[in-house]
Write an enzyme that holds these catalytic residues in place. Structure first.
Site, PDB file in Angstrom:
ATOM      1  CB  CYS A  92     -37.300 -54.205 -32.895  1.00  0.00           C
ATOM      2  SG  CYS A  92     -35.842 -54.369 -34.193  1.00  0.00           S
ATOM      3  CB  ALA A  99     -30.780 -54.762 -40.755  1.00  0.00           C
ATOM      4  CD  GLU A 118     -30.048 -51.264 -30.598  1.00  0.00           C
ATOM      5  OE1 GLU A 118     -30.378 -51.228 -31.513  1.00  0.00           O
ATOM      6  OE2 GLU A 118     -28.540 -50.478 -31.083  1.00  0.00           O
ATOM      7  CG  LEU A 119     -35.939 -48.908 -26.179  1.00  0.00           C
ATOM      8  CD1 LEU A 119     -35.480 -47.801 -25.132  1.00  0.00           C
ATOM      9  CD2 LEU A 119     -35.037 -49.893 -25.159  1.00  0.00           C
ATOM     10  CD  GLU A 128     -42.576 -52.287 -30.678  1.00  0.00           C
ATOM     11  OE1 GLU A 128     -42.187 -52.675 -29.353  1.00  0.00           O
ATOM     12  OE2 GLU A 128     -42.267 -52.624 -31.211  1.00  0.00           O
ATOM     13  CG  PHE A 180     -39.893 -62.567 -26.692  1.00  0.00           C
ATOM     14  CD1 PHE A 180     -40.437 -63.178 -27.975  1.00  0.00           C
ATOM     15  CD2 PHE A 180     -40.522 -61.122 -26.236  1.00  0.00           C
ATOM     16  CE1 PHE A 180     -41.304 -61.903 -28.894  1.00  0.00           C
ATOM     17  CE2 PHE A 180     -41.797 -60.876 -26.885  1.00  0.00           C
ATOM     18  CZ  PHE A 180     -42.054 -61.030 -28.071  1.00  0.00           C
TER      19      PHE A 180
HETATM   20  P1  NAD Z   1     -38.992 -56.416 -22.344  1.00  0.00           P
HETATM   21  O1  NAD Z   1     -38.954 -54.667 -22.408  1.00  0.00           O
HETATM   22  O2  NAD Z   1     -40.290 -56.504 -21.517  1.00  0.00           O
HETATM   23  O3  NAD Z   1     -38.039 -56.719 -21.316  1.00  0.00           O
HETATM   24  C1  NAD Z   1     -36.779 -56.909 -22.235  1.00  0.00           C
HETATM   25  C2  NAD Z   1     -35.070 -57.430 -21.146  1.00  0.00           C
HETATM   26  O4  NAD Z   1     -35.645 -56.087 -20.093  1.00  0.00           O
HETATM   27  C3  NAD Z   1     -35.867 -59.043 -20.205  1.00  0.00           C
HETATM   28  O5  NAD Z   1     -35.104 -59.414 -20.709  1.00  0.00           O
HETATM   29  C4  NAD Z   1     -36.993 -58.534 -19.343  1.00  0.00           C
HETATM   30  O6  NAD Z   1     -36.763 -59.270 -19.107  1.00  0.00           O
HETATM   31  C5  NAD Z   1     -36.297 -57.018 -19.096  1.00  0.00           C
HETATM   32  N1  NAD Z   1     -36.317 -56.056 -17.816  1.00  0.00           N
HETATM   33  C6  NAD Z   1     -37.776 -56.552 -17.697  1.00  0.00           C
HETATM   34  N2  NAD Z   1     -38.044 -55.307 -16.702  1.00  0.00           N
HETATM   35  C7  NAD Z   1     -36.730 -54.858 -16.288  1.00  0.00           C
HETATM   36  C8  NAD Z   1     -36.130 -53.597 -15.171  1.00  0.00           C
HETATM   37  N3  NAD Z   1     -37.459 -53.874 -14.839  1.00  0.00           N
HETATM   38  N4  NAD Z   1     -35.419 -53.634 -15.146  1.00  0.00           N
HETATM   39  C9  NAD Z   1     -34.174 -54.362 -15.805  1.00  0.00           C
HETATM   40  N5  NAD Z   1     -34.177 -55.463 -17.289  1.00  0.00           N
HETATM   41  C10 NAD Z   1     -35.716 -55.994 -17.235  1.00  0.00           C
HETATM   42  O7  NAD Z   1     -38.849 -56.649 -23.882  1.00  0.00           O
HETATM   43  P2  NAD Z   1     -39.601 -57.785 -24.299  1.00  0.00           P
HETATM   44  O8  NAD Z   1     -41.526 -57.987 -24.494  1.00  0.00           O
HETATM   45  O9  NAD Z   1     -38.744 -58.962 -24.180  1.00  0.00           O
HETATM   46  O10 NAD Z   1     -39.489 -57.950 -26.386  1.00  0.00           O
HETATM   47  C11 NAD Z   1     -39.804 -57.052 -27.259  1.00  0.00           C
HETATM   48  C12 NAD Z   1     -39.902 -55.536 -27.365  1.00  0.00           C
HETATM   49  O11 NAD Z   1     -38.238 -55.402 -27.875  1.00  0.00           O
HETATM   50  C13 NAD Z   1     -40.498 -54.430 -28.420  1.00  0.00           C
HETATM   51  O12 NAD Z   1     -41.168 -53.382 -27.646  1.00  0.00           O
HETATM   52  C14 NAD Z   1     -39.706 -54.649 -29.530  1.00  0.00           C
HETATM   53  O13 NAD Z   1     -39.516 -53.299 -30.421  1.00  0.00           O
HETATM   54  C15 NAD Z   1     -37.882 -54.473 -28.442  1.00  0.00           C
HETATM   55  N6  NAD Z   1     -36.478 -54.656 -29.692  1.00  0.00           N
HETATM   56  C16 NAD Z   1     -36.090 -53.901 -29.701  1.00  0.00           C
HETATM   57  C17 NAD Z   1     -35.173 -53.754 -30.667  1.00  0.00           C
HETATM   58  C18 NAD Z   1     -34.323 -53.463 -31.655  1.00  0.00           C
HETATM   59  O14 NAD Z   1     -32.822 -53.279 -31.586  1.00  0.00           O
HETATM   60  N7  NAD Z   1     -34.931 -52.099 -31.201  1.00  0.00           N
HETATM   61  C19 NAD Z   1     -34.908 -55.806 -31.363  1.00  0.00           C
HETATM   62  C20 NAD Z   1     -35.540 -56.292 -30.291  1.00  0.00           C
HETATM   63  C21 NAD Z   1     -36.939 -56.296 -30.134  1.00  0.00           C
END
Ligand code: NAD
Length: 519
Positions: A299, A469, A265-266, A406, A163
């Site tokens: 992130c 970045a 990308e977590l 985090e 999101f």
């Molecule tokens: P999230 O993990 O809740 O959701 C990410 C996506 O996965 C959403 O589209 C969601 O609908 C989908 N999803 C949920 N359950 C699933 C499943 N079982 N199988 C497949 N898809 C599924 O993450 P969020 O809350 O939307 O975002 C925040 C997180 O994202 C933070 O941890 C942040 O650090 C990370 N993030 C990382 C980067 C990076 O580049 N490393 C960039 C942006 C955000």
């Protein structure tokens, strides 16, 4: 309302009660459950968006596959020309789309526009790339032979996005994936469907104008079930997932289970180290932006601050003052630097983190509150605003969850160190490995930080904050951040299928390594 204005400028219908189609596979549709898009600042319902039924989802995946089979034959420089047109179309709508990011995600307008700019920038990059996605020619040990390493389009790339960057993350993927000749199918975060509908409309128009199937850039709005369908489909060659470590772990294993490609990308848990010789007047605004900017929902946000003992109290005092000057409010109002958290769940996570710090004997130096009603006008009282927080946990021990996890909210944990080696050890002692930053003017410290005993993160900065970045370098993190790289650098190489091709131009068929198989 302003939402109506922004949406209609982006070609999204605004009649009350109308469900906006959230599925695009060449045609708009989706007759599955609906999802709601709410403004995090006001709680206002922005729109209701449709998702795909399981059958519609499978159809969308198949259409992506068909689209790829056609699109892969378009020469790369011509694909680049299409990306260039997408770049122009996005740049035209930068302000409107930026405003929608603010409305729907909650980040301030300048950052919303910045996100669209990032998409524009990566398109520029991909246009150039479309003329230089080069393979290699390798000299063969066999006379009259040549070995080529050839990149071809990979297939369908499924993008599952978070999101917090509802436009840019897709942009990084789409631009490279399209230049590489793939079809891309986007499953955005369920709480930011409007950004994805708006972006897809812009892209779809360009594809249509060029006679390219719309499913080259398909969209399936939805939540977990839609994500799982993308992850599980053998018709999707690569899953590019951006999100939390917990879900990333599930996704990574599931894609691996069918031997698909996965790019992760977590989460990040990023540290800044400030040395005694640092220019504190530069470090200060940088730490402020990285920790408070985007309400701590990047992130790459700074979550840990390690201060050298000799400057710790001065720096902390100045930082506290700076924290108090940050203007909280409506992200679309000029001068606002701090918007809301994205949803109620995030406020809960923030509260839990504050509670954990307090109950384990830590000190809240500034912030810690979630009742912002006195500071905000009444129209923002339903928003998810929290006070940006600086905390000093009782111990710097990275075995504590406070330091290891985090917290996706503006909570900055501070500890004091005596030696750079100690601070680097702390920097590296968490599961995540996304971004890191060292403030120093001593070249010896820099050498240590960038070298084999230095930061183990994917992003290792010097006198630059952890967040913000540029697109030119490969972006991503190590360890539990997932090892993925997107955007610049060599990231494009993951979006193609590589073949090693040995061609024999001679009249003999010699075997390699001189193997003799004469009969
Ligand atoms: P999230 O993990 O809740 O959701 C990410 C996506 O996965 C959403 O589209 C969601 O609908 C989908 N999803 C949920 N359950 C699933 C499943 N079982 N199988 C497949 N898809 C599924 O993450 P969020 O809350 O939307 O975002 C925040 C997180 O994202 C933070 O941890 C942040 O650090 C990370 N993030 C990382 C980067 C990076 O580049 N490393 C960039 C942006 C955000």
């Amino acid at each position: 309302t302003r939402a109506t204005k922004v949406l209609s400028a982006l070609d999204i219908p605004t009649e009350t009660g109308k469900v906006i189609p959230g599925v695009y596979d060449g045609a708009w549709g989706g007759s599955g459950e609906t999802i709601e898009s709410r403004c995090p600042s006001t709680g206002e319902l922005l729109a209701t968006v449709s998702t795909a039924t399981p059958k519609e989802l499978q159809d969308a995946i198949s259409k992506s596959r068909d689209a790829y089979k056609q699109f892969r034959f378009m020469p790369a420089p011509r694909r680049g020309e299409v990306v260039r047109q997408i770049r122009e179309a996005l740049a035209d709508k930068r302000d409107e789309l930026g405003a929608l990011v603010s409305l729907e995600m909650g980040k301030i307008y300048s950052e919303g526009q910045g996100e669209v700019q990032e998409f524009v920038d990566i398109c520029d990059y991909a246009v150039g790339l479309s003329r230089m996605m080069n393979g290699r020619v390798i000299s063969s040990e066999r006379p009259g032979h040549s070995i080529l390493e050839v990149p071809n389009p990979l297939g369908v790339v499924g993008v599952l996005s978070a999101f917090n960057f509802p436009v840019a993350v897709y942009g990084w993927n789409l631009a490279l994936s399209m230049a590489a000749g793939n079809a891309t199918l986007w499953k955005p975060a369920p709480s930011t469907p409007l950004c994805s509908v708006a972006v897809t409309k812009i892209v779809a128009k360009v594809l249509e104008k060029n006679g390219i199937p719309g499913a080259v850039a398909g969209l399936v709005c939805g939540g977990k079930a839609a994500g799982e369908a993308v992850v599980g489909s053998s018709e999707i060659d690569m899953v590019s997932f951006t999100g939390s470590e917990a879900i990333g772990k599930v996704v990574g294993k599931a894609v691996q289970d069918r031997f698909g490609k996965v790019l992760l990308e977590l989460g990040g848990n990023n540290a800044v180290i400030v040395m005694p010789d640092a220019d504190l007047s530069l470090a200060l605004p940088s730490v402020l932006f990285s920790s408070v900017g985007t309400a701590g929902q990047r992130c790459t946000s700074t979550r840990r601050l390690y201060l050298h003992r000799s400057i710790a109290s001065e720096f902390l005092e100045r930082l506290q003052k700076a924290y108090k000057t940050v203007r909280m409010g409506d992200p679309l109002t000029k001068g606002t630097l701090l918007g809301p958290l994205h949803n109620e769940g995030a406020v809960g996570v923030y509260k839990q983190a504050i509670e954990a710090i307090k109950s384990s004997g830590g000190e809240i130096v500034v912030g810690g509150n979630t009742d912002m009603t006195e500071l905000l006008p009444s129209e923002l009282h339903q928003g998810h605003f929290v006070q940006p927080t600086i905390a000093i946990p009782k111990s710097p021990s990275t075995s504590q969850d406070i330091w290891r996890n985090e917290t996706f909210a503006p909570v900055l944990n501070v500890a004091v160190f005596d030696e750079l080696d100690e601070a680097i050890e702390w920097n590296n002692a968490v599961p995540q490995g996304l971004s890191s930053s060292l403030w120093t003017r001593d070249i010896r410290n820099i050498g240590k930080w960038l070298g084999p005993g230095g930061s183990d993160a994917g992003i290792v900065n010097v006198n630059v904050g952890t967040s913000g970045a540029e697109i030119g370098a490969a972006f991503g993190g190590n360890k539990s951040t997932g090892w993925g790289r997107e955007s610049g650098g060599d990231a494009w190489k993951q979006y193609v299928r590589w073949s090693a091709c040995t061609v024999n131009f001679s009249n003999e068929v010699p075997l390699a390594q001189g193997v003799n198989f004469d009969t």
